[in-house]
Motif scaffolding. Sequence first.
Motif, short mmCIF file in Angstrom:
data_model
loop_
_atom_site.label_atom_id
_atom_site.label_comp_id
_atom_site.label_asym_id
_atom_site.label_seq_id
_atom_site.Cartn_x
_atom_site.Cartn_y
_atom_site.Cartn_z
N GLU A 130 0.48 -0.98 0.09
CA GLU A 130 0.16 0.03 0.11
C GLU A 130 0.68 1.21 0.19
OE1 GLU A 130 -3.31 -0.40 2.95
OE2 GLU A 130 -3.47 -2.37 2.46
N THR A 459 -13.90 -6.23 -0.72
CA THR A 459 -12.87 -4.59 -0.52
C THR A 459 -11.45 -5.45 -0.37
OG1 THR A 459 -13.86 -4.58 2.33
CG2 THR A 459 -14.92 -3.66 0.27
N THR A 460 -11.64 -6.35 0.02
CA THR A 460 -10.50 -6.35 0.25
C THR A 460 -9.23 -8.19 -0.20
OG1 THR A 460 -10.41 -8.26 2.46
CG2 THR A 460 -10.00 -6.07 2.64
N GLN A 461 -8.57 -8.08 -0.72
CA GLN A 461 -8.04 -9.20 -1.31
C GLN A 461 -7.83 -10.68 -0.37
OE1 GLN A 461 -3.61 -8.63 -3.99
NE2 GLN A 461 -3.84 -7.26 -2.20
N ARG A 482 -13.26 -3.54 -4.61
CA ARG A 482 -13.51 -2.06 -4.93
C ARG A 482 -12.72 -1.76 -3.00
NH1 ARG A 482 -19.26 -1.38 -4.31
NH2 ARG A 482 -20.16 -2.42 -2.62
N GLN A 483 -12.37 -0.57 -3.36
CA GLN A 483 -11.17 0.82 -1.82
C GLN A 483 -9.98 -0.17 -1.69
OE1 GLN A 483 -12.93 2.69 -0.66
NE2 GLN A 483 -15.17 2.37 -0.86
N GLN A 484 -9.80 0.09 -3.45
CA GLN A 484 -8.12 -0.19 -4.31
C GLN A 484 -7.89 1.02 -4.49
OE1 GLN A 484 -7.12 -3.06 -2.69
NE2 GLN A 484 -8.84 -3.33 -1.17
N ASN A 489 -6.94 3.24 -0.04
CA ASN A 489 -4.98 2.63 0.34
C ASN A 489 -4.39 2.58 -0.28
OD1 ASN A 489 -6.11 1.12 -1.56
ND2 ASN A 489 -6.25 -0.79 -0.41
N LEU A 494 -2.40 -5.66 -6.68
CA LEU A 494 -3.29 -7.62 -7.24
C LEU A 494 -3.05 -8.70 -8.08
CD1 LEU A 494 -7.01 -5.39 -7.15
CD2 LEU A 494 -5.11 -5.63 -5.21
N THR A 515 -11.89 -3.48 -11.01
CA THR A 515 -11.02 -2.63 -9.60
C THR A 515 -10.97 -1.77 -9.75
OG1 THR A 515 -9.83 -3.41 -7.73
CG2 THR A 515 -8.91 -3.99 -10.28
N GLY A 517 -7.93 -0.81 -8.43
CA GLY A 517 -6.81 -0.89 -7.48
C GLY A 517 -5.97 -1.12 -9.23
N GLU A 535 -12.10 6.26 -8.35
CA GLU A 535 -12.43 5.09 -7.93
C GLU A 535 -12.95 4.93 -6.31
OE1 GLU A 535 -9.56 5.35 -4.49
OE2 GLU A 535 -8.50 7.06 -5.89
#
Length: 625
Positions: A130, A459-461, A482-484, A489, A494, A515, A517, A535
């Motif tokens: 990050e 929202t997380t890997q 999302r939120q990447q 962050n 990813l 994504t 990200g 985003e």
Amino acid sequence: MTTMSVPLNPVVAEVTDRIAARSAASRSAYLARMAAAASPRPMRAGLGCSNLAHGFAACAGPDRVAVKGVATPGVAIVSAYNDMLSAHQPLHEFPAWIKDAVREAGGVAQFAGGVPAMCDGITQGRAGMELSLFSREVIAMATGVALAHDMFDATLLLGVCDKIVPGLLIGALAFGQLPAILVPAGPMASGLPNSEKARVRQAFAEGNATRDDLLAAESASYHSPGTCTFYGTANSNQLVVEVMGLHLPGASFIPPGTPLRKALTEAAGRRAVQITAQGEEYTPISQVVDERAVVNGVIALLATGGSTNHTLHLVAIAAAAGIQLTWDDFSDLSAVVPLLARVYPNGSADINHFAAAGGIQFLIGELLDAGLLHENVSTVAGPGLSRYRQEPVLDNGILTWRDGLTRSADPDVLRPVSEPFAADGGLRMLSGNLGRAVIKVSAVAEQHRVVAAPARVFTTQEDVNAAFQAGELNQDVVVVLRQQGPRANGMPELHGLTPALSAVMSRGFKVALVTDGRMSGASGKIPAAIHCTPEAAAGGPIALVRDGDPIRLDAETGRVDVLVEPDVLAARVPVDAPHDDTAWTGTGRELFAALRRSVGPADHGASVFGPAFTDADLDELEFSA
């Protein structure tokens, strides 16, 4: 060496002209600042006695005399050396070679500063990732600190990987009155075939290989000093900046630890002296990085299916030179630039195979002869891109250049314009009611380029991989992660999702990723709409997607849409949010909170060196179904 004049492709000409027109005010202001900062005398001649004394206090012998005398050009060495990272470990020897070469050429070189070099390969899937994109801004600022002493008349930038080369360039462009040459280290020898490495990774994700199996495969792939040999961001960096005229011809892919690598490094030092304002060929970096060079860099990226990260980095580099590059420019160029290379993950070959097949010299020759590159550019080697058709060799120990191959030595790796792997570039832009995004199609089979399936939102890997392990993704699915983005962050890569999503695809299901990200230069066979902008953290429409919503990703028509009625979508509110500053902590993340708050959107380069992405920007964006 062929130097015939070829008419420029009309689309290349039109895109270049509109970039120049769009950038007229910002470019003129930038060039005016650089002209005001230039000096025909060595920069340190303007220092007071106390200032100058600090600058040579640690010098000895002829270098002390040279610095004190303020008559000879000073060359700054700015290096990303560290001995943890294979790509940068060879840089340890370079400063001594450079100092000797610069001294022989009538100048004086000093190690002006070091910049951090972060490895995305180590931080993949970790909290440290990050910080990765923001490290580009830190590197740019560290380069600025190194050059802020008014001691230098040229710069040698020693760096290779991911964010390092873009950061060095952005920092050097802030001192655009100075010449700057990028000095690479070269790739490691070929190791375990990339296809075998990918097979073991997927087997491990499915539970069919042990950690010992995986570690053995990874260490057989990454096994010695030098750059990783797949065609990721590091090797995309080298190819793109060479085509932009910022390397000596043929410097990109000469291995470390060889006499030719040493000779090229020394030649860069000598050349730096020649192109200072005190020499006869003054070539500041502000003149090298112009609209034509930027377009050449984009075309080289497209023609080779290079790293998606450069849809961020080239935009940010151009902005540092007062040039406004947009994703529409990428898209329009991609339509006329053929795909000429297949290098892993776009094929089975690695970068050493690419170089042996004809490499950058063949690529440049083909694109020049097809009117797809600007020839009339300034380069660190002199005027005109045609000299980059040549490859460096040692003739009885003397560095010289000879004409490169005019026929590919391996058409499975590198092809002429007349027989491309694809008629258009390896990167495409997407738009739709989910915003704008980038997709790398050079490694995606045609039958996988259109995917319509229900969304699974994460929202997380870690949550994606947990769902995979639980068997929840064994269906046609569009994974929405999302939120990447940069504001959420720091926009981590990813790439760690690839084994799991590849396994789902191998089971016969349709699968895609959407994504905000990044997926990095290692983006592979999974169709992935990445860098989605605006985003989620900026209120973009990706924040409104729900589990089960039908999504259609169509890389052929350039669309990415959630198939929900506009009034239904407009009535929704986001159900998740990015970390606040108090939660975004650990592994040094709290140190970067100010950058996260001020970063711009992906299509502006995800940079902090410009206006932040505001609500007013969002109001101006329109998304059509």
